[in-house]
Write an enzyme that holds these catalytic residues in place. Structure first.
Site, short mmCIF file in Angstrom:
data_model
loop_
_atom_site.label_atom_id
_atom_site.label_comp_id
_atom_site.label_asym_id
_atom_site.label_seq_id
_atom_site.Cartn_x
_atom_site.Cartn_y
_atom_site.Cartn_z
N GLY A 251 0.83 -1.20 0.00
CA GLY A 251 0.00 0.00 0.00
C GLY A 251 0.86 1.25 0.00
O GLY A 251 2.04 1.21 0.39
N GLN B 87 3.07 9.94 1.31
CA GLN B 87 4.36 9.23 1.27
C GLN B 87 5.20 9.61 0.06
O GLN B 87 6.39 9.30 0.02
CB GLN B 87 4.12 7.72 1.27
CG GLN B 87 3.60 7.20 2.61
CD GLN B 87 3.47 5.69 2.59
OE1 GLN B 87 2.47 5.16 2.15
NE2 GLN B 87 4.50 5.00 3.03
N CYS C 276 6.19 -0.31 7.07
CA CYS C 276 5.78 0.84 6.26
C CYS C 276 6.95 1.25 5.38
O CYS C 276 8.09 1.30 5.85
CB CYS C 276 5.38 1.98 7.18
SG CYS C 276 4.93 3.49 6.31
N LEU C 277 6.67 1.57 4.13
CA LEU C 277 7.73 1.98 3.20
C LEU C 277 8.42 3.26 3.67
O LEU C 277 9.56 3.52 3.30
CB LEU C 277 7.17 2.15 1.79
CG LEU C 277 6.67 0.88 1.10
CD1 LEU C 277 6.04 1.22 -0.25
CD2 LEU C 277 7.78 -0.14 0.92
N HIS D 223 -4.06 1.26 7.77
CA HIS D 223 -2.71 1.81 7.75
C HIS D 223 -2.62 3.00 6.79
O HIS D 223 -2.08 4.06 7.14
CB HIS D 223 -1.74 0.69 7.34
CG HIS D 223 -0.31 1.10 7.23
ND1 HIS D 223 0.68 0.61 8.06
CD2 HIS D 223 0.32 1.96 6.37
CE1 HIS D 223 1.83 1.17 7.73
NE2 HIS D 223 1.65 1.98 6.70
N GLU D 224 -3.17 2.83 5.58
CA GLU D 224 -3.05 3.89 4.56
C GLU D 224 -3.92 5.10 4.92
O GLU D 224 -3.51 6.24 4.71
CB GLU D 224 -3.42 3.36 3.17
CG GLU D 224 -2.57 2.20 2.67
CD GLU D 224 -1.07 2.37 2.84
OE1 GLU D 224 -0.58 3.51 2.81
OE2 GLU D 224 -0.37 1.34 3.02
N HIS E 284 -2.24 7.33 7.29
CA HIS E 284 -1.26 8.23 6.66
C HIS E 284 -1.88 9.56 6.27
O HIS E 284 -1.21 10.60 6.29
CB HIS E 284 -0.69 7.58 5.39
CG HIS E 284 0.51 6.70 5.61
ND1 HIS E 284 1.68 7.16 6.15
CD2 HIS E 284 0.71 5.39 5.32
CE1 HIS E 284 2.57 6.17 6.19
NE2 HIS E 284 2.01 5.08 5.70
#
Ligand code: CO
Length: 152
Positions: free
Chosen positions: A47, A52, A89-90, A131-132, A135
């Protein structure tokens, strides 16, 4: 295909800001979505949220192995159950930890054309939605990690 730089939680303050609602469903938005999907696949993530890549707009993309999912201006309409599982997480490379999330969610929002859509997610997809969407409000999984479980 255009890859964007993925912002890092220690270097980029944009990850802590609240994203704005998308109002224009134009070609520029479609390009951002394409770049987000390309960047997510390239980084081997499940995701990605627009902040991000430094864009403070309410856009998320995900793929938990069932093909790409795009949602704009997402809002939960239902969240049920609770499950603890490992998350990363990226934007927080190298770290993982346990986070409690609902097991089943229903989310409404818009597609890239601006049409209202309703999506359902269970298990990993429910987790990815949570999670997304976090963000978009400047929240990272490390804020919610079960104490003592952060590893990396
Ligand atoms: Co993340």
């Amino acid at each position: 295909m255009a890859l964007r730089e993925i912002k890092h939680y220690k270097k980029d303050a944009c990850l802590r800001k609240k994203s704005k609602v998308v109002e224009k469903f134009d070609d520029k938005l479609k390009l951002i979505i394409e770049d987000m999907i390309d960047t997510m696949y390239q980084a081997d993530g499940v995701g990605l949220a627009a902040p991000q890549i430094g864009i403070l707009r309410r856009i998320i993309v995900m793929d938990v192995g069932e093909g790409p999912v795009v949602l704009i201006n997402p809002e939960f309409t239902r969240q049920t159950g609770e499950e603890e599982d490992s998350e990363g997480c990226l934007s927080v490379p190298g770290l993982r930890g346990m986070v409690k999330r609902p097991v089943d969610v229903e989310v409404k929002g818009k597609n890239s054309k601006g049409e209202e859509i309703m999506l359902n997610g269970k298990g990993l997809l429910a987790r990815a939605f949570c999670h997304e969407i976090d963000h978009l409000d400047g929240v990272l999984f490390i804020d919610k990690v079960v104490p003592g479980t952060l590893e990396g």
